[in-house]
Design a protein around this motif. Structure first.
Motif, mmCIF file in Angstrom:
data_model
loop_
_atom_site.group_PDB
_atom_site.id
_atom_site.type_symbol
_atom_site.label_atom_id
_atom_site.label_comp_id
_atom_site.label_asym_id
_atom_site.label_seq_id
_atom_site.Cartn_x
_atom_site.Cartn_y
_atom_site.Cartn_z
ATOM 1 N N GLY A 182 0.817 -1.201 0.000
ATOM 2 C CA GLY A 182 0.000 0.000 0.000
ATOM 3 C C GLY A 182 0.851 1.251 0.000
ATOM 4 O O GLY A 182 2.074 1.200 0.164
ATOM 5 N N PRO A 183 0.226 2.411 -0.185
ATOM 6 C CA PRO A 183 0.982 3.663 -0.225
ATOM 7 C C PRO A 183 1.579 4.014 1.132
ATOM 8 O O PRO A 183 1.052 3.636 2.182
ATOM 9 C CB PRO A 183 -0.070 4.694 -0.652
ATOM 10 N N ARG A 188 0.415 8.619 0.504
ATOM 11 C CA ARG A 188 -0.892 9.170 0.880
ATOM 12 C C ARG A 188 -0.707 10.125 2.052
ATOM 13 O O ARG A 188 -0.218 9.736 3.113
ATOM 14 C CB ARG A 188 -1.861 8.055 1.273
ATOM 15 N N TYR A 234 0.348 11.462 -6.820
ATOM 16 C CA TYR A 234 1.105 10.231 -6.600
ATOM 17 C C TYR A 234 0.540 9.446 -5.416
ATOM 18 O O TYR A 234 1.258 8.747 -4.705
ATOM 19 C CB TYR A 234 2.584 10.576 -6.376
ATOM 20 N N ASP A 290 -1.056 6.844 -5.274
ATOM 21 C CA ASP A 290 -0.885 5.393 -5.323
ATOM 22 C C ASP A 290 0.394 4.959 -4.627
ATOM 23 O O ASP A 290 0.546 3.789 -4.255
ATOM 24 C CB ASP A 290 -0.875 4.905 -6.773
ATOM 25 N N ARG A 291 1.322 5.918 -4.426
ATOM 26 C CA ARG A 291 2.590 5.613 -3.758
ATOM 27 C C ARG A 291 2.702 6.253 -2.382
ATOM 28 O O ARG A 291 3.259 5.658 -1.461
ATOM 29 C CB ARG A 291 3.762 6.076 -4.632
#
Length: 222
Positions: free
Chosen positions: A3-4, A32, A27, A29-30
């Motif tokens: 996960g991010p 949070r 970004y 997805d990388r």
């Protein structure tokens, strides 16, 4: 890491942390952003604390070890001041990384992921424009000029600003002169009055991601 990476952004100015959060948003997805903290260390769960050094005492006020202990997170400094002695001091205090403000959002996101994976990230080439947001940007002030106005508004002398920002007094005077010229000022009192009116005194709200979106939480007053 599955996960991010969960990131908290720390600075005294809401506009600064909000600007960094916007820069990282593409970004997600990388990385949070789970909290934007102003004035006090983050309170929520996070993997990395990204500390923006705008208007901060470089290497002195922020106790990296204390923030890391309070959050259980890796602490990364995000600064345009890349003096080797300052980078070394930050690392000595326990920083897991030190990033140049010439990095764009993708570069910062990549560095945060690397830190979360256990790597130490250090500044490289410092050439390029500054990214993010800062008070006075819309009035044509550079980040350094805005920092001078912020510190003047907070009541610091030129010598105190130089010590706080790791600059020579002559460099401080040069930044102040260019800021005054852009704003049409001739006196320090004008800068203080304008700074108060335009948000250069650090606010104190914080914002936390509770899972239902970002919410505001007031930072405690001393």
């Amino acid at each position: 890491m599955a996960g991010p990476v969960r990131v908290a952004i720390l600075n005294d100015y809401e506009i600064v942390v909000a600007g960094v959060a916007r820069m990282l948003a593409p970004y997600a997805d990388r990385v949070r952003v789970v909290e934007t903290a102003t004035g006090v260390p983050p309170m929520g769960d996070c993997d990395v604390v990204l500390y923006d050094t705008f208007s901060q005492s470089q290497g002195n006020v922020l106790d990296v070890q204390e923030v890391a202990a309070m959050t259980g997170a890796q602490v990364v400094l995000y600064s345009w001041n890349l003096a080797p002695s300052l980078v070394s001091e930050a690392l000595r205090r326990g920083a897991a990384g030190y990033l140049s403000k010439t990095l764009d959002g993708e570069g910062v996101a990549d560095a945060i992921v690397r830190v979360a994976d256990g790597q130490r990230v250090l500044p490289g080439d410092s050439e390029g424009r500054e990214h993010g947001a800062w008070p006075g940007q819309e009035h044509g002030l550079s980040a350094r000029e805005a920092e001078m106005i912020a510190l003047i508004t907070q009541g610091f002398s030129n010598l105190e600003i130089a010590e706080r920002a790791y600059l020579s007094v002559n460099s401080v005077k040069t930044y102040i002169r260019t800021a005054y010229r852009k704003l049409g000022f001739t006196r320090r009192s004008q800068a203080v009055s304008w700074g108060i009116q335009h948000g250069f005194l650090p606010p104190e709200p914080r914002r936390t991601d509770t899972g239902r979106g970002m919410t505001s939480v007031a930072a405690p007053r001393g």
